[in-house]
Each structure stands twice: as C-alpha cells, then as structure tokens.
Design an enzyme around this catalytic site. Structure first.
Site, PDB file in Angstrom:
ATOM      1  N   THR A 125     -12.700 -48.397 -34.658  1.00 33.92           N
ATOM      2  CA  THR A 125     -13.875 -48.663 -34.341  1.00 33.92           C
ATOM      3  C   THR A 125     -14.804 -49.318 -35.736  1.00 33.92           C
ATOM      4  O   THR A 125     -14.572 -48.632 -36.704  1.00 33.92           O
ATOM      5  CB  THR A 125     -14.388 -47.313 -33.917  1.00 33.92           C
ATOM      6  OG1 THR A 125     -13.876 -46.836 -32.865  1.00 33.92           O
ATOM      7  CG2 THR A 125     -16.089 -47.272 -33.478  1.00 33.92           C
ATOM      8  N   GLU A 126     -15.811 -49.960 -35.290  1.00 36.66           N
ATOM      9  CA  GLU A 126     -16.746 -50.382 -36.271  1.00 36.66           C
ATOM     10  C   GLU A 126     -18.168 -50.076 -35.877  1.00 36.66           C
ATOM     11  O   GLU A 126     -18.310 -49.950 -34.533  1.00 36.66           O
ATOM     12  CB  GLU A 126     -16.467 -51.984 -36.629  1.00 36.66           C
ATOM     13  CG  GLU A 126     -15.074 -52.258 -37.029  1.00 36.66           C
ATOM     14  CD  GLU A 126     -14.926 -53.805 -37.381  1.00 36.66           C
ATOM     15  OE1 GLU A 126     -13.739 -54.064 -37.830  1.00 36.66           O
ATOM     16  OE2 GLU A 126     -15.802 -54.454 -37.359  1.00 36.66           O
ATOM     17  N   GLY A 130     -17.870 -50.781 -30.505  1.00 34.87           N
ATOM     18  CA  GLY A 130     -17.661 -50.032 -29.374  1.00 34.87           C
ATOM     19  C   GLY A 130     -16.104 -50.198 -28.844  1.00 34.87           C
ATOM     20  O   GLY A 130     -15.150 -49.777 -29.899  1.00 34.87           O
ATOM     21  N   SER A 131     -15.785 -50.422 -27.629  1.00 38.76           N
ATOM     22  CA  SER A 131     -14.551 -50.342 -27.279  1.00 38.76           C
ATOM     23  C   SER A 131     -13.925 -51.748 -27.094  1.00 38.76           C
ATOM     24  O   SER A 131     -12.874 -52.068 -26.530  1.00 38.76           O
ATOM     25  CB  SER A 131     -14.171 -49.926 -25.708  1.00 38.76           C
ATOM     26  OG  SER A 131     -14.650 -48.471 -25.668  1.00 38.76           O
ATOM     27  N   ILE A 156     -14.388 -42.283 -38.376  1.00 41.90           N
ATOM     28  CA  ILE A 156     -12.852 -42.326 -38.558  1.00 41.90           C
ATOM     29  C   ILE A 156     -12.458 -40.844 -38.899  1.00 41.90           C
ATOM     30  O   ILE A 156     -12.867 -40.341 -39.958  1.00 41.90           O
ATOM     31  CB  ILE A 156     -12.431 -43.399 -39.561  1.00 41.90           C
ATOM     32  CG1 ILE A 156     -12.906 -44.641 -39.191  1.00 41.90           C
ATOM     33  CG2 ILE A 156     -10.730 -43.339 -39.710  1.00 41.90           C
ATOM     34  CD1 ILE A 156     -12.555 -45.327 -37.962  1.00 41.90           C
ATOM     35  N   HIS A 341     -21.664 -16.208 -18.364  1.00 42.78           N
ATOM     36  CA  HIS A 341     -22.256 -15.601 -19.590  1.00 42.78           C
ATOM     37  C   HIS A 341     -23.643 -15.289 -19.575  1.00 42.78           C
ATOM     38  O   HIS A 341     -24.336 -14.501 -20.265  1.00 42.78           O
ATOM     39  CB  HIS A 341     -21.740 -16.264 -20.788  1.00 42.78           C
ATOM     40  CG  HIS A 341     -20.500 -16.030 -21.178  1.00 42.78           C
ATOM     41  ND1 HIS A 341     -19.269 -16.261 -20.399  1.00 42.78           N
ATOM     42  CD2 HIS A 341     -19.984 -15.161 -22.075  1.00 42.78           C
ATOM     43  CE1 HIS A 341     -18.062 -16.095 -21.324  1.00 42.78           C
ATOM     44  NE2 HIS A 341     -18.446 -15.280 -22.135  1.00 42.78           N
ATOM     45  N   GLU A 366     -11.701 -41.655 -27.262  1.00 41.94           N
ATOM     46  CA  GLU A 366     -10.627 -42.255 -26.520  1.00 41.94           C
ATOM     47  C   GLU A 366     -10.621 -43.064 -25.371  1.00 41.94           C
ATOM     48  O   GLU A 366     -10.153 -43.150 -24.671  1.00 41.94           O
ATOM     49  CB  GLU A 366      -9.635 -41.328 -26.354  1.00 41.94           C
ATOM     50  CG  GLU A 366      -9.289 -40.183 -27.637  1.00 41.94           C
ATOM     51  CD  GLU A 366      -8.253 -41.011 -28.527  1.00 41.94           C
ATOM     52  OE1 GLU A 366      -7.746 -41.897 -28.260  1.00 41.94           O
ATOM     53  OE2 GLU A 366      -8.196 -40.386 -29.753  1.00 41.94           O
TER      54      GLU A 366
END
Length: 383
Positions: A125-126, A130-131, A156, A341, A366
C-alpha cells in the site's frame, strides 16, 4: 471428511490457549491503552515455537501446517488483537518468501523468522494506491548488481521491527516487481505509528525509502511478476485476518454468556430474557459458521501447496469468500455482544467495546469486502 482435530492440533491449541490466558489476557488492556506489545510476549510465542508452524523443518519451521496456524491465531486473538495482528503480518511476509523465494533466499531469511528472532513485514500500500497495483509509484532502478529503491509505503505493520520486508516497486521495465529488503537498512526509515481505531498494539507505520540499495538477487519471484506474488500472499494472508476475527468472535460470545449469567435482575439474571437468549444464539450461529470456514480455508491452503498451485484461482475465490463472510459476521457478533452488555458494553472497562472497535477494521483490510465478493462472483460466473 473429518471435523475432529488431530492429537497434535489439540496439543498445540491447548498450549497456546494456556499461554494466552496466563500471559496475554491479564495485560490486554495495557496493550490496547499503550498501543504496544511487551517484547516478552513475542519471546513467549517463540519459546512455544509458533512463528514457523506452517513451514517445513528444513527452513526452521515445525511443519505443522496452516491448519495449526489458524488454531493458534484464533487463541492469540481471543486474548489480544494487537498481539495477533503482529503475529499474522509476520506470517504474511514470511509466507511470501516461502512461496516465491529461491532456496538461497529461504535459507537466508526463513530460519530466523521461523524462530521469532526477526519479524517480517509486507509493503504494498501507498498513499495513493488503495487496492490498485497499477498506481504504485515506488521505483526500483537497476544500478549494477543492485536496485535503488525510492518511495513511500503506507499502513505497514511491524515496519520498525528488525527483519525482512517484502516491498513492491515499479522496475526499469515499468512492471511491478517484489523485493526482499532488510528493515532499518541505510535509507530506510519509518513514521510514528498511526492511531488506529482498533487492533491497538499491532502498529501501522509509513515506510520511507530513500535510495535504498537492494541486491539484485533479492528480487522475490520472477521480475515483473510482483502482482502474482501479491495475489498469492494476500490470499494466504486471509487465513490470518479470518482467524483473528474468529478469535474475537469467540471471546465476545464467551463474555456475553458470562455477563448474561451474572448480571442480576430482580429474582434472576438477564439471561432469563428472550431477547438476550436470541442475541446469544445468533452470536453462536455466526461464530460456528465462521469457525468452519476458517478451518476449511487453512486446509485448502495446505492442499494447494501440496498440489503445486494447480488451481490457484479456486483457492483465491475461497479466500475471498471466507474473508467477506467472516469479517461481516464479526461485526454482527460484536454489535450483539455490546447489546447484551447494554450501557456497560460502551465502556472501555469492558472488553466487548474493544472487540467492537477491532471488528470495524476487519471489513476494510486485506481487501475491502465488496472487492472480495466481486472476486467470488467473477470466478463463479466465468467457470
């Protein structure tokens, strides 16, 4: 078809569960609040020989396979998502080297990784990718027997911990290649950790690469075939994210059952209410469905390796399908747990609030879930 664990799997599962309950659960809040996993936790995992479970003994692993890896990650995540995230990402980077590395690369990097002496990372990734691998701007220019790598990688995991990192960059041909880089080498630096909503302790950092010299023999896989490495590694990586989610689903279910049994209301507990019973039943349904999809994916990973990747497209589809279902189910289970809860589920003193924060992340990492469903549909419609 066999739904029973082997004796080896049962023993490993039991050992990790005992370690997690003794060493990790007592400090899970500390890890979340400080956004840091104490080094002794990783040393404990290394002492149990867990970092190389799925890899052959010849490279320092134990040969227990991905099925045991999934069982282990489930128990670690049940205790702390931050510990599980670092352990999982280590496997993502190491698996890429195992799947595509030359014998020399495996011999150099895997033994220390399998012993937990180094922690592997994975950097695709940068800031603007994105993907989409076509948008990668990191460059690797050939200079004699080295490549000079420049660029920035974003989000990262474990990028500051010594060990190998698999970097994807555009080479001289204009294609994407993958490289094994030693973290913290000259020209390599990282940002401060990002402040994530969840999975705290499993740190995400930006990586800055300024004229990093990488030996040409550190190209991972065929030159210009970085996307092949990426696709395979990410598919195997989905075993990890799904197992992490499963562990937290199990924790949410257990916490909700205990709370419903103990929370007093007049002449009994809130467990007498049909709405609470229905919520717990729904949580159990989704957790069990997720469990068997996770275990099945780990089994398929072992099978595809044994078959030398003869039908990798089918495995990638199963990985995408499992990831989309399990992470979405995880959000549902965590929401139901908070509901059981009541107002206490909104308090940071209660672990279900942390689990809810973690689960929101699962659908986004992922590969976002809509993308996973497009992968699944594409294979089904074209087969």
């Amino acid at each position: 078809m066999n739904f029973e664990l082997s004796k080896e799997q049962e023993l490993i599962q039991k050992a990790v569960k005992e370690y997690a309950e003794k060493a990790i659960i007592p400090i899970y809040q500390q890890i979340d609040q400080n956004n840091k996993v104490p080094p002794e936790i990783f040393r404990g995992l290394a002492d149990l020989d867990l970092f190389g479970l799925q890899y052959p003994e010849e490279y320092g692993g134990t040969g227990a396979g991905y099925s045991c890896y999934s069982l282990v990650l489930e128990q670690i995540s049940r205790a702390s998502s931050g510990v599980a995230m670092t352990y999982a990402i280590h496997s993502l980077g190491t698996s890429a080297i195992f799947l595509f590395g030359t014998p020399e690369q495996k011999t150099r990097y895997m033994p220390s990784a399998c012993k937990g002496q180094t922690i592997s990372s994975f950097a695709f990734t940068e800031p603007s990718t994105g993907s989409d691998p076509k948008q990668i701007t990191t460059t690797a220019v050939r200079n004699g027997d080295h490549y000079i790598v420049n660029g920035t990688k974003r989000f990262i995991s474990a990028a500051d911990l010594d060990g190998p990192i698999v970097i994807f960059a555009r080479d001289d041909s204009g294609e994407i290649s993958s490289f094994i880089v030693d973290k913290n080498c000259p020209g390599y630096s990282v940002s401060e950790p990002w402040h994530k909503l969840g999975y705290r302790g499993g740190n995400l950092l930006d990586v800055y690469l300024k004229n990093v010299r990488v030996p040409a023999e550190n190209i991972l896989g065929p030159q210009g075939q970085g996307f092949t490495v990426l696709r395979a590694a990410i598919s195997f990586g989905k075993i990890a994210i799904c197992s992490c989610i499963l562990g937290e689903m199990q924790a949410a279910l257990e916490l909700s059952i205990n709370y419903a049994r103990e929370k007093a209301h007049r002449n009994g507990t809130i467990g007498k209410f049909p709405t609470v019973q229905l919520a717990i039943a729904k949580m159990a349904e989704k957790t069990e469905a997720a469990r068997w999809l996770c275990y099945r994916l780990a089994y398929l990973a072992e099978k595809i390796i044994d078959e030398k990747f003869q039908d990798f497209v089918a495995f990638a589809k199963e990985a995408a399908l499992t990831k989309a279902f399990v992470t979405e189910a995880g959000v549902d289970v965590s929401r139901l747990a908070v509901g059981v809860h009541g107002s206490y589920g909104l308090m940071e003193d209660y672990k279900v609030s942390m689990i809810y924060r973690d689960m929101i992340i699962g659908e986004q990492i992922e590969g976002v879930n809509d993308m996973q469903r497009l992968i699944t549909a594409g294979v089904l419609l074209n087969s």
